[in-house]
Design a protein around this motif. Sequence first.
Motif, PDB file in Angstrom:
ATOM      1  N   LEU A 298       7.990  10.512  -6.420  1.00  0.00           N
ATOM      2  CA  LEU A 298       7.104   9.709  -5.574  1.00  0.00           C
ATOM      3  C   LEU A 298       7.462   9.864  -4.097  1.00  0.00           C
ATOM      4  O   LEU A 298       6.590   9.928  -3.231  1.00  0.00           O
TER       5      LEU A 298
ATOM      6  N   LEU B 142       4.646   2.533  -3.283  1.00  0.00           N
ATOM      7  CA  LEU B 142       4.643   3.859  -3.897  1.00  0.00           C
ATOM      8  C   LEU B 142       4.582   3.802  -5.425  1.00  0.00           C
ATOM      9  O   LEU B 142       4.103   4.735  -6.064  1.00  0.00           O
TER      10      LEU B 142
ATOM     11  N   GLY C 115       2.901   1.635  -7.078  1.00  0.00           N
ATOM     12  CA  GLY C 115       1.604   1.115  -7.513  1.00  0.00           C
ATOM     13  C   GLY C 115       1.609  -0.362  -7.881  1.00  0.00           C
ATOM     14  O   GLY C 115       0.675  -0.846  -8.516  1.00  0.00           O
TER      15      GLY C 115
ATOM     16  N   GLU D 297       0.869  -1.176   0.000  1.00  0.00           N
ATOM     17  CA  GLU D 297       0.000   0.000   0.000  1.00  0.00           C
ATOM     18  C   GLU D 297       0.907   1.226   0.000  1.00  0.00           C
ATOM     19  O   GLU D 297       1.975   1.202   0.614  1.00  0.00           O
ATOM     20  N   ALA D 298       0.448   2.295  -0.649  1.00  0.00           N
ATOM     21  CA  ALA D 298       1.280   3.502  -0.729  1.00  0.00           C
ATOM     22  C   ALA D 298       1.698   3.967   0.663  1.00  0.00           C
ATOM     23  O   ALA D 298       2.838   4.398   0.870  1.00  0.00           O
TER      24      ALA D 298
ATOM     25  N   ALA E 178       4.936  11.221  -1.286  1.00  0.00           N
ATOM     26  CA  ALA E 178       4.664  10.433  -0.081  1.00  0.00           C
ATOM     27  C   ALA E 178       4.933  11.269   1.165  1.00  0.00           C
ATOM     28  O   ALA E 178       4.154  11.254   2.119  1.00  0.00           O
TER      29      ALA E 178
END
Lengths: 505, 97
Positions: free
Chosen positions: B81, A268, A270, A259-260, B85
């Motif tokens: 990313l 992250l 996907g 999961e992210a 995050a």
Amino acid sequence: MELPVISNTAESGGGGCSSHSCGSTADQLNQIPDEILQKVFNHPCYSEDAHHHFARMHVAVAPACNIQCHYCNRKYDCANESRPGVVSELLTPDQAAKKTLVVASEIPQMSVLGIAGPGDPLANPERTFATFQMLSEHAPDIKLCVSTNGLMLPQSVDEIAKHNIDHVTITINCVDPDVGAKIYPWIFWNNKRIKGREGAAILIEQQQKGLEACIAKGILVKVNSVMIPGVNDEHLKEVSRVVKSKGAFLHNVMPLIAEAEHGTFYGLTGQRGPTQDELQALQDACAGDMNMMRHCRQCRADAVGLLGEDRGAEFTLDKIAEYELDLEGAAARRAEVRDRIAAELEEKRNAKAAAPAPKLVALDMSGLATKEALRPVKMAVATSGGGLINQHFGHAKEFLIYEASEKGVRFLGHRKTDLYCTGGDTCGDADTTLQQTVKALEGCEVVLCSKIGYEPWGMLEEAGIAPNGEHAMEGIEDAVMAVYAEMASAGKLVETAEVPAQSAA
Amino acid sequence: MALEINDLCVNCWACEPLCPNKAIYSAAPHFEIDPDKCTECAGDFADAQCAAICPIEGAIVDELGDALNPPGSLTGIPLQLLAEAAGSAAGTAAKTS
């Protein structure tokens, strides 16, 4: 018709156990020779029978790791989570040994102590083996096991053989460095960080050498694999073949959890985990080559208690430090409990062997208008043990999944409802528990439980899953077949949807 | 010439046994390097051992404060990313605090 309870594995030629001694619905152990069964019979991770009776615990003494996997984030530590590699409290070897002895005094069903992390036990050899050493000395009846990525296994086999270590688990996700390069960004080897394919190649070589060395020493080896769709899913069939040919006794294919919010590479970027159906299809495909393990609950690295429960919170460091041990008394209680459970299990097995074949035979197809084959149906069962449908839907933290078909009932595996974080102060939005439960039951058409509330009833129906509380306190296999027979006679199982001329008896 | 461990450290113990100078020690809130003992492994190893095994990007820095393992270098996660995050984690923290 023969035994309607189908084993998960193909018949083995010789060396396997006889038909009734270990072939329950849930048993993935069908092909395993008797001497190995004797070693693992009271190991809760390996037998659906044993896991309701025997308890296990993990201690977190091994924080360091020597490789990076794309599904792991070394920063992560969330108490809401229940998944491998996640752990809250790092223990010294002294604390870990004391904690184990305290738990084994308080929970006499304790039979197994595992060291699995949160890093790699063999990247922390001093801490790991110091813990094992103390336990071999003070509680020799407790089985020890160790779970490793395998990088340092060849160098550790001699040390492992010195202790009371029952078996070793190696996580092997690939045997091809090109696949490995997509799973392992780096390893630490000979005082260097080695990245990419080169690192993966060394890891794979060490894993295979370690596996061979353990087998040569007579140490049982189980192999864990994480199924990563599009990365190693097809490849795991090859892994299964290779590790079996080298003598591993069990292969445990687990779904990727990504999961992210876990902050992992896979989370992250996907990368998705497998669906329940994909996982099961792969487990089925591997089963022809290998004893498959379908009981794995993907426990936390510091889990304590029976599978599916975690009593870790009861054993705080303060409580452990104060606790006065009575080693002999505790060992005597464990021996008593063990003998009693062994006798019960034996009695159950004998009863099962003596019982007439369940009623699938009575599923009378002659009443159906067509001779068309009936499709198989997956059903989820809420149970707290004893082979009965005896749990309230809302209390179930996991469901047993069965497949009913014309051939009989087959146990497929477990689905946990609390695998993922369900929110809390530190986490973002999350599904409600109920939504997660419904999601976890994907692919099932029926849920059997003792009782169920109004709200979940509606949500399940909306998701195309029929709740069923009519078989409370009945045996699981009989009830699953009874429901299957009802569905057959209601014409729900013929793809062409032709209505049967009359209902089956 | 000495390396330093900063507060990104997760106390995983991986570096401690590797140091040829026994310069690394357990401390609160995180491990520390004794600057008088650290040689950055010169003469012992081609790479500074603590930085060669540390799994946390940015946790070990040199005298200039530069990370020996900059963001993305170990996990392979694209910087964009990582930034997203970090942003959403900060947002969540703000929401719940």
